[in-house]
Design a protein around this motif. Structure first.
Motif, short mmCIF file in Angstrom:
data_model
loop_
_atom_site.label_atom_id
_atom_site.label_comp_id
_atom_site.label_asym_id
_atom_site.label_seq_id
_atom_site.Cartn_x
_atom_site.Cartn_y
_atom_site.Cartn_z
N LYS A 1 0.86 -1.18 0.00
CA LYS A 1 0.00 0.00 0.00
C LYS A 1 0.89 1.22 0.00
O LYS A 1 1.83 1.32 0.79
CB LYS A 1 -0.91 0.01 1.23
N ASN A 2 0.60 2.16 -0.88
CA ASN A 2 1.37 3.41 -0.99
C ASN A 2 2.87 3.14 -1.08
O ASN A 2 3.67 3.75 -0.38
CB ASN A 2 1.07 4.33 0.19
N ASN A 3 3.25 2.21 -1.93
CA ASN A 3 4.65 1.84 -2.18
C ASN A 3 5.37 1.29 -0.96
O ASN A 3 6.59 1.26 -0.92
CB ASN A 3 5.43 3.02 -2.77
N LYS A 4 4.64 0.88 0.05
CA LYS A 4 5.24 0.25 1.23
C LYS A 4 4.82 -1.21 1.25
O LYS A 4 3.63 -1.53 1.15
CB LYS A 4 4.79 0.93 2.52
N SER A 5 5.78 -2.09 1.36
CA SER A 5 5.51 -3.52 1.35
C SER A 5 5.26 -4.01 2.77
O SER A 5 5.96 -3.64 3.72
CB SER A 5 6.71 -4.27 0.74
N TYR A 6 4.25 -4.88 2.91
CA TYR A 6 3.89 -5.42 4.22
C TYR A 6 4.10 -6.93 4.30
O TYR A 6 3.60 -7.56 5.22
CB TYR A 6 2.44 -5.08 4.54
N GLY A 7 4.80 -7.51 3.36
CA GLY A 7 5.11 -8.92 3.46
C GLY A 7 4.83 -9.70 2.19
O GLY A 7 4.09 -9.26 1.31
N TYR A 8 5.47 -10.87 2.12
CA TYR A 8 5.32 -11.79 0.99
C TYR A 8 4.78 -13.11 1.50
O TYR A 8 5.16 -13.57 2.58
CB TYR A 8 6.69 -12.02 0.33
N LEU B 1 1.55 -1.93 12.01
CA LEU B 1 2.11 -3.25 12.30
C LEU B 1 2.20 -3.55 13.79
O LEU B 1 2.08 -4.69 14.21
CB LEU B 1 3.48 -3.41 11.64
N ASP B 2 2.41 -2.52 14.60
CA ASP B 2 2.51 -2.73 16.04
C ASP B 2 1.18 -3.18 16.65
O ASP B 2 1.15 -3.96 17.59
CB ASP B 2 2.96 -1.45 16.75
N LEU B 3 0.07 -2.73 16.08
CA LEU B 3 -1.24 -3.12 16.60
C LEU B 3 -1.59 -4.56 16.23
O LEU B 3 -2.35 -5.20 16.95
CB LEU B 3 -2.33 -2.18 16.07
N ILE B 4 -1.06 -5.07 15.14
CA ILE B 4 -1.37 -6.45 14.73
C ILE B 4 -0.89 -7.43 15.80
O ILE B 4 -1.55 -8.44 16.07
CB ILE B 4 -0.72 -6.79 13.37
N CYS B 5 0.22 -7.15 16.43
CA CYS B 5 0.74 -8.03 17.47
C CYS B 5 -0.22 -8.13 18.66
O CYS B 5 -0.18 -9.10 19.40
CB CYS B 5 2.10 -7.52 17.96
#
Length: 111
Positions: free
Chosen positions: A77-84, A105-109
């Protein structure tokens, strides 16, 4: 990778979309990447005129998920990768968590 031309999930089709002033516009779905790129250059010659944009929204099931040339799935999203991910289901689940946590990402934990 060509800007504004995206792989449309697992369908094998390609879409053109562009963002203006924080709003996303959809310009069509194409059977091949070559067709999509050709139409993109038509749009550029016409200054991305909004009269060519489609009013309907495309299926958002695979939004933010892109297939890489290696066969994996990337969340971006918005040229930022969040994983493969090797599996589309895992990518969809992770993407849904990211959306639920407003891409923090900190809230996902904590979920």
């Amino acid at each position: 990778m060509v800007a504004n031309v995206y792989d449309y999930g697992r369908t094998g089709k390609w879409i053109i979309r562009k963002e203006f002033k924080g709003k996303e516009y959809y310009y069509g779905i194409f059977n091949t990447k070559k067709e999509a790129i050709k139409y993109k250059y038509f749009l550029i010659r016409n200054f991305w005129n909004l009269k060519y944009a489609q009013n309907r929204k495309y299926d958002t099931k695979y939004r933010y998920i892109y297939r890489t040339k290696y066969g994996t799935f990337k969340i971006q999203k918005n040229n930022k990768s969040y994983g493969y991910f090797h599996d589309i289901r895992n990518a969809l689940n992770e993407r849904d968590l990211l959306i639920k946590c407003n891409w923090d990402l900190d809230l996902i934990c904590c979920i």
